[in-house]
Design an enzyme around this catalytic site. Structure first.
Site: not given
Length: 292
Positions: A251, A267
């Site tokens: 992301h 992440c």
């Protein structure tokens, strides 16, 4: 065992997107199918995300995927029960659940997991396909699939009639030590970018995964930037403190200074402009290989 043969049933590639706004999901179709996951569930997505917020309660139905005619096998008959690998570095396959799919440890044994057409977030359930078990007439009776569940690397078999297949021509490779992401199309690198990866205490998991959910947040300046590409991996250390087992995503970020560092909770963060380019090119089902 034959290798790298195309599965017997194909459909157009998957493309998907949804808008997340204040715990409400708004459908935004891009092409053939739609997937969604609650942004708040992603492990280590930097900034101020609420790790315990409830997932969306409802999701719309994706458009139907029109199947192509079955591909013919190069020989007339096959040994029933023989298994073949499918896919290459240039071409992969995703399996979309039609209505309900049971996962088995081996064809014919008792199932150990059940998947509806959509998951807990309202996302269409999608699996990565790595093999097929043939019938005597050389059609696929079963597919060996990657599963988006714990532990990482889980796999099983589903009946071929329970899923619809889609051809995928993209692939993502993440090198954690170099903190670099490379995006491939048809086996050729078309995008390279520096990334932020998991901090030592909350490392990014390694292995082979696949894209199973994509999301566009309502606030492109927030902790996920303009988009999040959910993958089938989960954090190895945050499962008890993050909702839904701490899934991992690629992301954007509201902390651009973290790019190039081991700074996330697991992440993979990209510069927002790079994330937008990657998001636009990455369908659900895309293989994701994360290397140490």
């Amino acid at each position: 065992m034959r290798c790298c043969l195309a599965p017997s049933r194909l459909s157009p590639p998957l493309h998907d997107a949804r808008v997340f706004a204040d715990n409400t999901v708004v459908t935004k179709f891009a092409a053939a199918a739609v997937a969604v996951v609650a942004l708040c569930a992603f492990a280590g997505c930097g900034g101020s995300g609420n790790r315990h917020a409830a997932p969306p309660r409802r999701a719309g139905s994706p458009t139907k995927v029109k199947a192509k005619a079955p591909a013919r096998h190069p020989i007339q008959t096959c040994h029933a029960g023989s298994e073949e690998r499918v896919g290459t570095s240039r071409l992969a396959y995703a399996a979309i659940v039609r209505r309900r799919a049971l996962a088995y440890r081996a064809p014919g044994r008792r199932p150990f997991a059940s998947f509806g057409r959509v998951n807990v977030n309202g996302a269409v359930n999608v699996f990565g396909v790595v093999g097929q078990v043939l019938r005597r007439d050389c059609s696929a009776g079963w597919y060996r699939i990657e599963l988006p569940i714990r532990p990482n690397g889980s796999w099983g078999y589903v009946k071929a009639r329970a899923v619809e297949l889609s051809a995928i021509h993209t692939r993502i490779v993440v090198d954690l030590s170099a903190r670099r992401l490379t995006f491939y199309r048809n086996g050729r690198p078309v995008l390279r970018a520096v990334a932020a990866v998991g901090a030592p205490a909350t490392p990014t998991p390694t292995g082979r995964f696949y894209v199973n959910q994509r999301l566009i947040p309502s606030n492109p300046s927030g902790p996920w930037g303009p988009g999040a590409i959910g993958i089938s991996a989960h954090s190895s250390v945050l499962q008890d403190s993050w909702t839904q087992g701490a899934p991992i995503a690629i992301h954007g970020t509201d902390e651009p200074s973290s790019i190039g560092h081991a700074a996330s909770h697991g992440c993979i963060r990209l510069d927002n402009a790079v994330l937008q380019r990657l998001f636009a090119r990455t369908p659900a089902g895309t293989p994701v290989i994360i290397r140490a």
